[in-house]
Motif scaffolding. Sequence first.
Motif, PDB file in Angstrom:
ATOM      1  N   ALA A   1      12.173 -15.672  -7.063  1.00 44.26           N
ATOM      2  CA  ALA A   1      12.172 -15.830  -8.512  1.00 44.26           C
ATOM      3  C   ALA A   1      11.268 -16.989  -8.881  1.00 44.26           C
ATOM      4  CB  ALA A   1      13.593 -16.071  -9.039  1.00 44.26           C
ATOM      5  N   GLY A   2      10.728 -16.945 -10.088  1.00 41.82           N
ATOM      6  CA  GLY A   2       9.863 -18.024 -10.549  1.00 41.82           C
ATOM      7  C   GLY A   2       9.823 -18.082 -12.065  1.00 41.82           C
ATOM      8  N   VAL A   3       9.572 -19.267 -12.599  1.00 45.74           N
ATOM      9  CA  VAL A   3       9.444 -19.442 -14.043  1.00 45.74           C
ATOM     10  C   VAL A   3       8.461 -20.575 -14.316  1.00 45.74           C
ATOM     11  CG1 VAL A   3      11.466 -20.971 -14.103  1.00 45.74           C
ATOM     12  CG2 VAL A   3      10.687 -19.854 -16.201  1.00 45.74           C
ATOM     13  N   ALA A   4       7.569 -20.353 -15.272  1.00 46.99           N
ATOM     14  CA  ALA A   4       6.614 -21.369 -15.713  1.00 46.99           C
ATOM     15  C   ALA A   4       6.801 -21.580 -17.206  1.00 46.99           C
ATOM     16  CB  ALA A   4       5.182 -20.938 -15.406  1.00 46.99           C
ATOM     17  N   THR A   5       6.946 -22.820 -17.619  1.00 42.42           N
ATOM     18  CA  THR A   5       7.156 -23.140 -19.037  1.00 42.42           C
ATOM     19  C   THR A   5       6.183 -24.233 -19.455  1.00 42.42           C
ATOM     20  OG1 THR A   5       8.889 -24.741 -18.444  1.00 42.42           O
ATOM     21  CG2 THR A   5       9.598 -22.509 -18.982  1.00 42.42           C
ATOM     22  N   GLY A   6       6.052 -24.396 -20.768  1.00 42.73           N
ATOM     23  CA  GLY A   6       5.132 -25.400 -21.289  1.00 42.73           C
ATOM     24  C   GLY A   6       3.803 -24.773 -21.658  1.00 42.73           C
TER      25      GLY A   6
ATOM     26  N   TYR B   1       9.696 -14.202 -13.393  1.00 47.51           N
ATOM     27  CA  TYR B   1       9.915 -12.955 -12.653  1.00 47.51           C
ATOM     28  C   TYR B   1      11.093 -13.090 -11.702  1.00 47.51           C
ATOM     29  CZ  TYR B   1       8.056 -15.205  -8.473  1.00 47.51           C
ATOM     30  OH  TYR B   1       7.881 -16.047  -7.404  1.00 47.51           O
ATOM     31  N   ALA B   2      11.565 -11.940 -11.253  1.00 47.67           N
ATOM     32  CA  ALA B   2      12.470 -11.830 -10.116  1.00 47.67           C
ATOM     33  C   ALA B   2      11.941 -10.716  -9.232  1.00 47.67           C
ATOM     34  CB  ALA B   2      13.896 -11.538 -10.563  1.00 47.67           C
ATOM     35  N   LEU B   3      11.982 -10.920  -7.934  1.00 42.14           N
ATOM     36  CA  LEU B   3      11.402  -9.974  -6.984  1.00 42.14           C
ATOM     37  C   LEU B   3      12.334  -9.797  -5.801  1.00 42.14           C
ATOM     38  CD1 LEU B   3       9.114  -8.396  -5.498  1.00 42.14           C
ATOM     39  CD2 LEU B   3       8.143 -10.605  -4.849  1.00 42.14           C
ATOM     40  N   GLY B   4      12.636  -8.557  -5.467  1.00 45.22           N
ATOM     41  CA  GLY B   4      13.462  -8.255  -4.307  1.00 45.22           C
ATOM     42  C   GLY B   4      12.751  -7.302  -3.370  1.00 45.22           C
TER      43      GLY B   4
ATOM     44  N   ASP C   1       9.432  -2.893  -2.565  1.00 44.39           N
ATOM     45  CA  ASP C   1       9.435  -4.111  -3.375  1.00 44.39           C
ATOM     46  C   ASP C   1       9.790  -3.739  -4.812  1.00 44.39           C
ATOM     47  OD1 ASP C   1       8.395  -5.645  -1.192  1.00 44.39           O
ATOM     48  OD2 ASP C   1       6.398  -4.879  -1.668  1.00 44.39           O
ATOM     49  N   VAL C   2      10.707  -4.499  -5.410  1.00 42.49           N
ATOM     50  CA  VAL C   2      11.111  -4.267  -6.798  1.00 42.49           C
ATOM     51  C   VAL C   2      10.973  -5.573  -7.563  1.00 42.49           C
ATOM     52  CG1 VAL C   2      12.949  -3.548  -8.354  1.00 42.49           C
ATOM     53  CG2 VAL C   2      12.728  -2.463  -6.108  1.00 42.49           C
ATOM     54  N   GLY C   3      10.206  -5.549  -8.651  1.00 46.53           N
ATOM     55  CA  GLY C   3      10.015  -6.738  -9.466  1.00 46.53           C
ATOM     56  C   GLY C   3      10.464  -6.520 -10.893  1.00 46.53           C
ATOM     57  N   TYR C   4      11.052  -7.562 -11.491  1.00 47.28           N
ATOM     58  CA  TYR C   4      11.472  -7.514 -12.892  1.00 47.28           C
ATOM     59  C   TYR C   4      10.816  -8.662 -13.641  1.00 47.28           C
ATOM     60  CZ  TYR C   4      14.246  -7.997 -17.115  1.00 47.28           C
ATOM     61  OH  TYR C   4      14.622  -8.119 -18.425  1.00 47.28           O
ATOM     62  N   LEU C   5      10.180  -8.339 -14.782  1.00 44.93           N
ATOM     63  CA  LEU C   5       9.548  -9.325 -15.640  1.00 44.93           C
ATOM     64  C   LEU C   5      10.316  -9.386 -16.962  1.00 44.93           C
ATOM     65  CD1 LEU C   5       5.817  -8.194 -15.216  1.00 44.93           C
ATOM     66  CD2 LEU C   5       7.266  -9.437 -13.603  1.00 44.93           C
ATOM     67  N   PRO C   6      10.922 -10.501 -17.310  1.00 45.04           N
ATOM     68  CA  PRO C   6      11.629 -10.584 -18.599  1.00 45.04           C
ATOM     69  C   PRO C   6      10.729 -10.240 -19.781  1.00 45.04           C
ATOM     70  CG  PRO C   6      12.202 -12.450 -17.216  1.00 45.04           C
ATOM     71  CD  PRO C   6      11.087 -11.735 -16.522  1.00 45.04           C
ATOM     72  N   ASN C   7       9.444 -10.564 -19.667  1.00 47.34           N
ATOM     73  CA  ASN C   7       8.474 -10.218 -20.697  1.00 47.34           C
ATOM     74  C   ASN C   7       7.278  -9.557 -20.020  1.00 47.34           C
ATOM     75  OD1 ASN C   7       6.565 -10.053 -22.735  1.00 47.34           O
ATOM     76  ND2 ASN C   7       7.015 -12.085 -23.572  1.00 47.34           N
ATOM     77  N   GLY C   8       7.128  -8.263 -20.241  1.00 44.13           N
ATOM     78  CA  GLY C   8       6.061  -7.527 -19.578  1.00 44.13           C
ATOM     79  C   GLY C   8       4.796  -7.399 -20.390  1.00 44.13           C
TER      80      GLY C   8
ATOM     81  N   LYS D   1       0.445  -1.626 -18.509  1.00 45.15           N
ATOM     82  CA  LYS D   1       1.271  -0.749 -19.340  1.00 45.15           C
ATOM     83  C   LYS D   1       2.430  -1.494 -19.998  1.00 45.15           C
ATOM     84  CE  LYS D   1       0.144   3.427 -16.714  1.00 45.15           C
ATOM     85  NZ  LYS D   1       0.660   4.625 -16.033  1.00 45.15           N
ATOM     86  N   GLN D   2       2.373  -2.819 -19.955  1.00 43.58           N
ATOM     87  CA  GLN D   2       3.393  -3.691 -20.557  1.00 43.58           C
ATOM     88  C   GLN D   2       4.804  -3.332 -20.093  1.00 43.58           C
ATOM     89  OE1 GLN D   2       2.595  -3.619 -24.811  1.00 43.58           O
ATOM     90  NE2 GLN D   2       0.986  -5.151 -24.565  1.00 43.58           N
ATOM     91  N   LYS D   3       4.912  -2.960 -18.835  1.00 44.81           N
ATOM     92  CA  LYS D   3       6.198  -2.622 -18.239  1.00 44.81           C
ATOM     93  C   LYS D   3       6.933  -3.878 -17.793  1.00 44.81           C
ATOM     94  CE  LYS D   3       5.796   1.926 -18.362  1.00 44.81           C
ATOM     95  NZ  LYS D   3       6.737   2.800 -19.091  1.00 44.81           N
ATOM     96  N   ARG D   4       8.257  -3.760 -17.672  1.00 47.37           N
ATOM     97  CA  ARG D   4       9.073  -4.856 -17.160  1.00 47.37           C
ATOM     98  C   ARG D   4       9.486  -4.637 -15.714  1.00 47.37           C
ATOM     99  NH1 ARG D   4      13.250  -7.025 -21.820  1.00 47.37           N
ATOM    100  NH2 ARG D   4      11.672  -7.556 -23.389  1.00 47.37           N
ATOM    101  N   TRP D   5       9.679  -3.405 -15.323  1.00 46.25           N
ATOM    102  CA  TRP D   5      10.090  -3.093 -13.960  1.00 46.25           C
ATOM    103  C   TRP D   5       8.908  -2.546 -13.170  1.00 46.25           C
ATOM    104  CZ3 TRP D   5      14.664  -4.355 -11.809  1.00 46.25           C
ATOM    105  CH2 TRP D   5      15.720  -4.681 -12.657  1.00 46.25           C
ATOM    106  N   PHE D   6       8.719  -3.082 -11.965  1.00 45.86           N
ATOM    107  CA  PHE D   6       7.651  -2.622 -11.085  1.00 45.86           C
ATOM    108  C   PHE D   6       8.231  -2.343  -9.698  1.00 45.86           C
ATOM    109  CE2 PHE D   6       5.384  -4.650 -14.452  1.00 45.86           C
ATOM    110  CZ  PHE D   6       4.201  -3.940 -14.563  1.00 45.86           C
ATOM    111  N   ILE D   7       7.956  -1.155  -9.196  1.00 41.17           N
ATOM    112  CA  ILE D   7       8.439  -0.751  -7.882  1.00 41.17           C
ATOM    113  C   ILE D   7       7.251  -0.318  -7.036  1.00 41.17           C
ATOM    114  CG2 ILE D   7       9.917   0.844  -6.604  1.00 41.17           C
ATOM    115  CD1 ILE D   7      11.657   1.084  -9.077  1.00 41.17           C
ATOM    116  N   GLY D   8       7.210  -0.816  -5.840  1.00 44.62           N
ATOM    117  CA  GLY D   8       6.211  -0.396  -4.871  1.00 44.62           C
ATOM    118  C   GLY D   8       6.895  -0.054  -3.558  1.00 44.62           C
ATOM    119  N   ALA D   9       6.465   1.000  -2.904  1.00 48.41           N
ATOM    120  CA  ALA D   9       7.063   1.417  -1.631  1.00 48.41           C
ATOM    121  C   ALA D   9       5.961   1.881  -0.702  1.00 48.41           C
ATOM    122  CB  ALA D   9       8.081   2.538  -1.853  1.00 48.41           C
ATOM    123  N   GLY D  10       6.175   1.657   0.582  1.00 45.12           N
ATOM    124  CA  GLY D  10       5.135   2.065   1.509  1.00 45.12           C
ATOM    125  C   GLY D  10       5.521   1.843   2.956  1.00 45.12           C
TER     126      GLY D  10
END
Length: 430
Positions: A313-318, A347-350, A371-378, A383-392
């Motif tokens: 997880a990560g967050v940048a402010t300011g 973000y949060a990433l699992g 890999d599954v990622g969630y962006l509080p603000n996409g 495509k301005q999505k909040r959920w991103f899934i990648g598999a391989g």
Amino acid sequence: MRGWQETIIGAWLLLAAMGTTGLPMTCSAEETIIQSIRIIGLERTRERVVLRQLPFAAGDVWREDFAETGERWLRNLGLFSEVHITPPDASGVVVVQVHERWSLWILPQLSRRDNGASSAGLALDEYNLWGLNHHLRLAYKKDTGKNFSSINGTSYEAGYDWARILDSKLSLHLSVGRGKSIFDSYNAGLLVAEYLQHRNQLAVLFDYALGPVPGEGWGISLGYALDHLRYQLLSGPAQPDVLPSRRHQILAGINYRQIDDRITWISGTAFDYQLSIAHSTLGSTLNVYRQTGSLRAYLPLFGHNTLNLRLNAGVATGDVLRDGLFDLGNRNGIRGYFPGEVQTKSYALGTIEGRFLLRPDSNVQWVAFSDVGYLPNGRLAVKQKRWFIGAGTGLRWTLRWLVRGTLRADAAYGLVTRRWRFYLGTGQAF
């Protein structure tokens, strides 16, 4: 009666004398004193690197767990392909037998994106400089335009890691960088402008191990970094959040490791938390606060196969500019996406990843992951999505004789973009 009293008093005086003079009152037949430590197999590594990594020293009473713990701590250095510790013999001599790995990497680096943007470079890494487990890195990169057709910028970087200063638990990490490189500005995953970035950076970080040795148990870090940036617009409209800046940052962190690195497979848990603070009182032109955290678990399944879990997880402010965004589309982030497609301020990433050796004694792994990622603000992502899934899936080929000698190839499908991405590199994703 008086004779018995005198005998008892004499016995007590004898026992007291033995205690004050250090003579053993009792001696267990199972206790063995380590008289000396003999190290076999060293070629470039100095003996002190091995001795300071052991849970015992000459003069200690041998314990049954010393061999297993010492072997694990030495393996985790990454310098040895084999480690064996033999309990004390009849003379109290402990034998530590190791087999060194080659520690010098000279690696070409090539990359190409969908739009043809390419780069080429060369990196040199020496992981056992002076035979003291110091790490030296020298690298340069050239941005080579579309399909390696031109040279648009050259950048250089150098780093030095001084492990265990004066054999203490304190380590130093120093890095510098300078040069010009192409900076692509994306909006909703689409390239909208291209800049030539001029960058000068310097970072100094100290790590201190709270556990028995660095990399075992808890540790803390503290440092300072300078990052000066300016931009020259090459194409597209000027972007309001691509600006020259000076970031003077305090760096701090805490970490935890309980790992057993067997070269071709790994088990255990790890945790990292990092904080950087850039503020005007430090000479920075921006006030930016960044926090990242990572929790990883490497779980044995059967044989030498593992189930590996990651939560980041990560967050940048300011005053977060375009170059201060988290960019998650890469081979160590959300696989199935390229840089610029998954950008965000938080973000949060699992990840769930299975690693399976082709044979029990093989140095080739088959890997399957998601890999599954969630962006509080996409808003900034494709495509301005909040959920991103990648598999391989992918392969890992580990050269046991080479420090950090894992070569890697992955193919991943991004469900948002509906495209396959391919990655070549070194090391595991986490």
